[in-house]
Write a protein that holds these residues in place. Structure first.
Motif, mmCIF file in Angstrom:
data_model
loop_
_atom_site.group_PDB
_atom_site.id
_atom_site.type_symbol
_atom_site.label_atom_id
_atom_site.label_comp_id
_atom_site.label_asym_id
_atom_site.label_seq_id
_atom_site.Cartn_x
_atom_site.Cartn_y
_atom_site.Cartn_z
ATOM 1 N N ASN A 130 0.827 -1.197 0.000
ATOM 2 C CA ASN A 130 0.000 0.000 0.000
ATOM 3 C C ASN A 130 0.868 1.255 0.000
ATOM 4 O OD1 ASN A 130 -2.346 -1.564 0.097
ATOM 5 N ND2 ASN A 130 -2.356 -1.593 2.335
ATOM 6 N N TYR A 131 0.325 2.305 -0.562
ATOM 7 C CA TYR A 131 1.035 3.576 -0.644
ATOM 8 C C TYR A 131 1.256 4.144 0.747
ATOM 9 C CZ TYR A 131 1.895 8.519 -1.579
ATOM 10 O OH TYR A 131 2.423 9.787 -1.603
ATOM 11 N N GLU A 132 2.457 4.683 0.978
ATOM 12 C CA GLU A 132 2.783 5.354 2.227
ATOM 13 C C GLU A 132 3.314 6.742 1.927
ATOM 14 O OE1 GLU A 132 5.601 2.916 4.225
ATOM 15 O OE2 GLU A 132 4.196 1.255 4.592
ATOM 16 N N PHE A 133 3.109 7.649 2.856
ATOM 17 C CA PHE A 133 3.575 9.015 2.666
ATOM 18 C C PHE A 133 5.089 9.020 2.445
ATOM 19 C CE2 PHE A 133 5.318 13.018 4.328
ATOM 20 C CZ PHE A 133 4.627 13.933 3.544
ATOM 21 N N GLY A 134 5.511 9.712 1.421
ATOM 22 C CA GLY A 134 6.930 9.771 1.101
ATOM 23 C C GLY A 134 7.317 8.933 -0.099
ATOM 24 N N ASP A 135 6.433 8.019 -0.530
ATOM 25 C CA ASP A 135 6.731 7.229 -1.726
ATOM 26 C C ASP A 135 6.741 8.121 -2.956
ATOM 27 O OD1 ASP A 135 6.985 4.820 -0.403
ATOM 28 O OD2 ASP A 135 4.853 4.349 -0.542
ATOM 29 N N LEU A 136 7.620 7.822 -3.896
ATOM 30 C CA LEU A 136 7.755 8.620 -5.112
ATOM 31 C C LEU A 136 6.714 8.206 -6.148
ATOM 32 C CD1 LEU A 136 11.649 8.619 -5.436
ATOM 33 C CD2 LEU A 136 10.173 10.304 -4.313
ATOM 34 N N LEU A 137 6.407 9.120 -7.058
ATOM 35 C CA LEU A 137 5.369 8.865 -8.060
ATOM 36 C C LEU A 137 5.727 7.698 -8.968
ATOM 37 C CD1 LEU A 137 4.343 12.503 -9.117
ATOM 38 C CD2 LEU A 137 3.061 10.888 -7.703
ATOM 39 N N HIS A 138 7.011 7.574 -9.314
ATOM 40 C CA HIS A 138 7.378 6.515 -10.248
ATOM 41 C C HIS A 138 7.279 5.132 -9.618
ATOM 42 C CE1 HIS A 138 11.330 6.935 -8.222
ATOM 43 N NE2 HIS A 138 11.448 5.640 -8.492
ATOM 44 N N GLN A 139 7.106 5.061 -8.288
ATOM 45 C CA GLN A 139 6.955 3.772 -7.625
ATOM 46 C C GLN A 139 5.519 3.255 -7.682
ATOM 47 O OE1 GLN A 139 9.251 5.259 -3.858
ATOM 48 N NE2 GLN A 139 9.354 3.032 -3.838
ATOM 49 N N SER A 145 -3.319 0.118 -9.212
ATOM 50 C CA SER A 145 -4.072 1.154 -8.511
ATOM 51 C C SER A 145 -5.433 1.385 -9.171
ATOM 52 C CB SER A 145 -3.269 2.462 -8.487
ATOM 53 O OG SER A 145 -2.039 2.280 -7.811
ATOM 54 N N LEU A 146 -5.477 1.431 -10.514
ATOM 55 C CA LEU A 146 -6.758 1.603 -11.225
ATOM 56 C C LEU A 146 -7.675 0.404 -11.016
ATOM 57 C CD1 LEU A 146 -5.475 3.146 -14.582
ATOM 58 C CD2 LEU A 146 -6.705 4.332 -12.744
ATOM 59 N N ARG A 147 -7.104 -0.776 -10.971
ATOM 60 C CA ARG A 147 -7.915 -1.960 -10.700
ATOM 61 C C ARG A 147 -8.548 -1.885 -9.314
ATOM 62 N NH1 ARG A 147 -4.308 -6.667 -9.570
ATOM 63 N NH2 ARG A 147 -4.335 -5.533 -7.592
ATOM 64 N N ASN A 148 -7.761 -1.446 -8.340
ATOM 65 C CA ASN A 148 -8.295 -1.311 -6.981
ATOM 66 C C ASN A 148 -9.418 -0.284 -6.931
ATOM 67 O OD1 ASN A 148 -6.420 -3.178 -6.086
ATOM 68 N ND2 ASN A 148 -4.938 -1.633 -5.428
ATOM 69 N N ALA A 149 -9.248 0.807 -7.689
ATOM 70 C CA ALA A 149 -10.284 1.854 -7.704
ATOM 71 C C ALA A 149 -11.583 1.326 -8.292
ATOM 72 C CB ALA A 149 -9.782 3.065 -8.487
ATOM 73 N N GLN A 150 -11.493 0.531 -9.346
ATOM 74 C CA GLN A 150 -12.707 -0.047 -9.944
ATOM 75 C C GLN A 150 -13.385 -1.005 -8.983
ATOM 76 O OE1 GLN A 150 -11.497 -1.794 -13.645
ATOM 77 N NE2 GLN A 150 -11.109 0.176 -14.649
ATOM 78 N N ILE A 151 -12.586 -1.803 -8.274
ATOM 79 C CA ILE A 151 -13.163 -2.763 -7.321
ATOM 80 C C ILE A 151 -13.805 -2.035 -6.144
ATOM 81 C CG2 ILE A 151 -12.606 -4.623 -5.701
ATOM 82 C CD1 ILE A 151 -10.406 -5.490 -7.633
ATOM 83 N N THR A 161 -8.553 7.130 -4.950
ATOM 84 C CA THR A 161 -8.163 7.695 -3.660
ATOM 85 C C THR A 161 -6.807 7.154 -3.231
ATOM 86 O OG1 THR A 161 -9.205 5.936 -2.359
ATOM 87 C CG2 THR A 161 -10.604 7.803 -3.035
ATOM 88 N N GLU A 162 -6.316 7.718 -2.153
ATOM 89 C CA GLU A 162 -5.013 7.289 -1.633
ATOM 90 C C GLU A 162 -5.027 5.831 -1.212
ATOM 91 O OE1 GLU A 162 -2.050 8.324 2.118
ATOM 92 O OE2 GLU A 162 -3.400 9.883 1.325
ATOM 93 N N ASP A 163 -6.180 5.369 -0.722
ATOM 94 C CA ASP A 163 -6.278 3.981 -0.279
ATOM 95 C C ASP A 163 -6.213 2.987 -1.426
ATOM 96 O OD1 ASP A 163 -6.493 4.815 2.336
ATOM 97 O OD2 ASP A 163 -8.691 4.919 2.272
ATOM 98 N N ASP A 164 -6.474 3.471 -2.646
ATOM 99 C CA ASP A 164 -6.440 2.572 -3.809
ATOM 100 C C ASP A 164 -5.029 2.380 -4.356
ATOM 101 O OD1 ASP A 164 -9.245 2.462 -3.754
ATOM 102 O OD2 ASP A 164 -9.391 4.296 -4.942
ATOM 103 N N LEU A 165 -4.127 3.242 -3.972
ATOM 104 C CA LEU A 165 -2.791 3.227 -4.578
ATOM 105 C C LEU A 165 -1.973 2.045 -4.084
ATOM 106 C CD1 LEU A 165 -1.841 7.013 -4.384
ATOM 107 C CD2 LEU A 165 -2.797 5.759 -6.324
ATOM 108 N N GLU A 166 -1.266 1.412 -5.035
ATOM 109 C CA GLU A 166 -0.304 0.361 -4.718
ATOM 110 C C GLU A 166 1.069 0.774 -5.225
ATOM 111 O OE1 GLU A 166 -0.875 -3.711 -5.581
ATOM 112 O OE2 GLU A 166 -2.918 -3.787 -4.786
#
Length: 365
Positions: A130-139, A145-151, A161-166
C-alpha cells in the motif's frame, strides 16, 4: 526379416559452416594455446589441414589468411611485417570462451545479484504494498491502482483515492569486486598436461560475462609465479607459463591491495592453481623450496588467509591437482580463511568457477 543393418560411420561436415568458419574455429583455439602467436597458430593450422583436408581446391589457406586480414581479425602492420591479432579477435576469443563454458551450465535464476533489503532501492521488484507518505510517483503501479479503484468504487462513479494506490517495492542491487589469481608457474605445463589453456579460457569467459552482464561489478586479473603482477583483460590470450616457482604470497598481497582500493563492500578472491606455494620474497632475494610443504612459506600463506578473513574477503581456491598432501594444505588454508575450495579436473573448472561466482553474487558478506 526385420532388424538393424550396421554400417561404417561416416562423419559428415556441418553444411551450415563455411570453410572459413571451420578454419576460424580451429584458429581461435590455436591462438589460445600459442599465446596469441599468429604465425605459429597458422603453421599448426596448415599441418592440421594437411591431415584432415579442411580446405579444398576452391578455398585454400592463402584465401583464409587474406580473409582474416580483410575481416579485421589479424594485421600485418607491424615494423617487421609479422602478423598480430587485433582487438576484434581478442573480443571474439573471449566471447567463444564464454559460450563454450557458460553455455554448459544448467539453467537457473536470472542471477541479478539481489539482497534481502527493500525500500528505496535501485531496481523495481515483484512485491506490492500500500502507498505510504513519502513514496515517489514513479513507484506507484498505475495498473494495480486503477484496478483497486474499480473494485472499491465501481465503474459508474469512478474515483481514485489514496487507499487505492499500490506501490511497486524496489530492491537494492549490490556490486561485487572480484580478483582472479592465475598460477603461471612451470608446473602448469608439466607432465604433458596443458593446464594453463583451460585457466585462460575460464578467465576470458569470466571477464566477458562480467563486462557484458554485470557491468557494475569489477574484475581484476593477477598472474603469479616468482612474483605477482596485474594484467589487463586484453592480455589474456597472450598469457604464457614461465620458468617460475609459485609465489602465492605475492599474489595474495597484490589481490588485497587491489581490493583495498575498491569501494564495494562485497569482495572476493578466486585463485586457480595446481600446486603448493614454493616461493616467497625476502627483501630483494627469493626464498624457494620445491620439496614438500615448507613451514616458513606455509605459515606466511596461512597468515594472509586469516588476514583476508578479518577483512571479509573470502578466497575460493580451485585446485587443479589431486595430490593428498596438497589437498590437506588447501583444506587448512580454506579453514583459516573461511572460504571455499574445489578440487577440479580441467574439464570441470569452468563450471565450478561460474557457479561459485553466481552463488557469491547472491550473498551479502
Amino acid at each position: 526379416m526385420l532388424g538393424y543393418r550396421f554400417t561404417q560411420y561416416l562423419a559428415h561436415k556441418d553444411l551450415s559452416d563455411t570453410t572459413f568458419d571451420q578454419l576460424f574455429n580451429v584458429f581461435n583455439e590455436l591462438l589460445i594455446i600459442t599465446g596469441g602467436d599468429v604465425s605459429e597458430a597458422l603453421s599448426w593450422l596448415t599441418n592440421i589441414d594437411k591431415q584432415y583436408n579442411i580446405t579444398d581446391g576452391q578455398y585454400g589457406m592463402g584465401d583464409f589468411i587474406e580473409d582474416l586480414k580483410n575481416k579485421g581479425f589479424i594485421s600485418d602492420k607491424t615494423p617487421d611485417g609479422s602478423f598480430e591479432i587485433t582487438a576484434k579477435t581478442e573480443q571474439n576469443i573471449r566471447k567463444n570462451a564464454l559460450e563454450e563454458i557458460f553455455g554448459k551450465l544448467k539453467k537457473s535464476g536470472k542471477g541479478e545479484h539481489k539482497t534481502n533489503f527493500t525500500g528505496l532501492g535501485e531496481e523495481p521488484g515483484t512485491d506490492r504494498r500500500n502507498y505510504e507518505f513519502g513514496d515517489l510517483l514513479h513507484q506507484i503501479s498505475m495498473t494495480d491502482s486503477l484496478r483497486n479503484a474499480q473494485i472499491n468504487h465501481g465503474l459508474g462513479d469512478f474515483m481514485l483515492t489514496e487507499d487505492d494506490l499500490e506501490v511497486v517495492e524496489s530492491e537494492y542491487k549490490t556490486q561485487t569486486s572480484t580478483v582472479l589469481m592465475i598460477d603461471i608457474s612451470h608446473s602448469m605445463i608439466l607432465y604433458g598436461e596443458d593446464r594453463i589453456t583451460p585457466a585462460k579460457k575460464v578467465a576470458m569467459a569470466l571477464a566477458e560475462l562480467i563486462t557484458k552482464k554485470y557491468k557494475k561489478d569489477t574484475l581484476d586479473i593477477i598472474v603469479f609465479g616468482n612474483d605477482a603482477w596485474q594484467i589487463q583483460i586484453k592480455d589474456l590470450p597472450y598469457l604464457q607459463v614461465g620458468p617460475y616457482h609459485t609465489n602465492t604470497i605475492a599474489g595474495l598481497e597484490l589481490a588485497m591491495d587491489l581490493l583495498r582500493r575498491r569501494k564495494n563492500k562485497n569482495k572476493q578472491i578466486f585463485m586457480i592453481t595446481d600446486g603448493k606455494p614454493t616461493c616467497m620474497k625476502q627483501g630483494i632475494k627469493y626464498y624457494k623450496n620445491s620439496f614438500g610443504l615448507d613451514p616458513k612459506i606455509m605459515n606466511k600463506t596461512l597468515n594472509l588467509g586469516a588476514q583476508c578473513r578479518r577483512l571479509n574477503i573470502p578466497i575460493t581456491t580451485f585446485m587443479i591437482a589431486s595430490d593428498p598432501y596438497l589437498q590437506e594444505f588447501v583444506k587448512e588454508f580454506t579453514t583459516v580463511n573461511n572460504g571455499n575450495a574445489y578440487y577440479s579436473s580441467l574439464q570441470g573448472l569452468g563450471n565450478l568457477v561460474f557457479e561459485d561466482y553466481k552463488r557469491n553474487r547472491k550473498k551479502r558478506y
